[in-house]
Motif scaffolding. Structure first.
Motif, PDB file in Angstrom:
ATOM      1  N   PRO A  29       6.804  15.937  20.595  1.00 51.09           N
ATOM      2  CA  PRO A  29       5.587  15.532  19.903  1.00 51.09           C
ATOM      3  C   PRO A  29       5.820  15.255  18.416  1.00 51.09           C
ATOM      4  N   VAL A  30       6.823  15.908  17.833  1.00 50.34           N
ATOM      5  CA  VAL A  30       7.139  15.647  16.420  1.00 50.34           C
ATOM      6  C   VAL A  30       7.638  14.213  16.265  1.00 50.34           C
ATOM      7  N   GLY A  31       8.436  13.740  17.211  1.00 48.42           N
ATOM      8  CA  GLY A  31       8.914  12.358  17.159  1.00 48.42           C
ATOM      9  C   GLY A  31       7.774  11.366  17.256  1.00 48.42           C
ATOM     10  N   LEU A  32       6.798  11.654  18.087  1.00 44.26           N
ATOM     11  CA  LEU A  32       5.622  10.791  18.202  1.00 44.26           C
ATOM     12  C   LEU A  32       4.842  10.779  16.904  1.00 44.26           C
ATOM     13  N   LEU A  33       4.707  11.935  16.276  1.00 48.37           N
ATOM     14  CA  LEU A  33       3.985  12.020  15.005  1.00 48.37           C
ATOM     15  C   LEU A  33       4.696  11.212  13.915  1.00 48.37           C
ATOM     16  N   LEU A  36       4.071   7.520  14.527  1.00 44.67           N
ATOM     17  CA  LEU A  36       2.718   7.123  14.126  1.00 44.67           C
ATOM     18  C   LEU A  36       2.585   7.037  12.611  1.00 44.67           C
ATOM     19  N   VAL A  37       3.219   7.960  11.873  1.00 41.71           N
ATOM     20  CA  VAL A  37       3.177   7.911  10.407  1.00 41.71           C
ATOM     21  C   VAL A  37       3.853   6.634   9.914  1.00 41.71           C
ATOM     22  N   PHE A  38       4.993   6.275  10.515  1.00 40.38           N
ATOM     23  CA  PHE A  38       5.666   5.031  10.126  1.00 40.38           C
ATOM     24  C   PHE A  38       4.795   3.814  10.437  1.00 40.38           C
ATOM     25  N   LEU A  39       4.115   3.826  11.558  1.00 41.00           N
ATOM     26  CA  LEU A  39       3.245   2.715  11.924  1.00 41.00           C
ATOM     27  C   LEU A  39       2.099   2.558  10.926  1.00 41.00           C
ATOM     28  N   VAL A  40       1.482   3.662  10.530  1.00 38.90           N
ATOM     29  CA  VAL A  40       0.393   3.610   9.548  1.00 38.90           C
ATOM     30  C   VAL A  40       0.921   3.104   8.207  1.00 38.90           C
ATOM     31  N   ALA A  41       2.106   3.562   7.808  1.00 42.59           N
ATOM     32  CA  ALA A  41       2.685   3.106   6.550  1.00 42.59           C
ATOM     33  C   ALA A  41       2.954   1.605   6.577  1.00 42.59           C
ATOM     34  N   VAL A  42       3.444   1.087   7.690  1.00 48.47           N
ATOM     35  CA  VAL A  42       3.719  -0.355   7.803  1.00 48.47           C
ATOM     36  C   VAL A  42       2.420  -1.154   7.722  1.00 48.47           C
ATOM     37  N   VAL A  43       1.353  -0.654   8.334  1.00 47.51           N
ATOM     38  CA  VAL A  43       0.068  -1.356   8.290  1.00 47.51           C
ATOM     39  C   VAL A  43      -0.438  -1.437   6.853  1.00 47.51           C
ATOM     40  N   PHE A  44      -0.383  -0.324   6.121  1.00 48.68           N
ATOM     41  CA  PHE A  44      -0.850  -0.349   4.731  1.00 48.68           C
ATOM     42  C   PHE A  44       0.031  -1.227   3.854  1.00 48.68           C
TER      43      PHE A  44
END
Length: 90
Positions: A29-33, A36-44
């Motif tokens: 689950p840490v890898g998934l988290l 997701l953090v990288f995905l949010v950073a790329v969107v911003f």
């Protein structure tokens, strides 16, 4: 007189092919988290980049000849400039 040496090797384990344990290829689950953090950073970052690119002028050439302001604040028409002719390589 002849000497023969026998070297014993353990047989390969069928449960562990190629040194892969039972957790090989599984994520936590840490890898998934982190993903997701990288995905949010790329969107911003993409949103920020698109906002900055909208502010970039279409051309960085000098502004077209138009009205220039005189030092006293009155506007004076600029002298007419001839358009530059492009020279061909021939």
């Amino acid at each position: 007189m002849t000497f023969t040496a026998m070297v014993a090797q353990p047989p390969p384990m069928p449960d562990d092919p190629g040194g892969r344990g039972e957790d090989f290829g599984k994520s936590s689950p840490v890898g998934l988290l982190v993903l997701l953090v990288f995905l949010v950073a790329v969107v911003f970052l993409a949103r920020s980049m698109s906002k900055h690119l909208k502010r970039v002028p279409a051309s960085f050439d000098e502004e077209p000849a138009g009205k220039h302001e005189a030092p006293d604040g009155d506007e004076e028409p600029a002298a007419e400039e001839k358009p530059q002719e492009q020279k061909n390589g021939a």
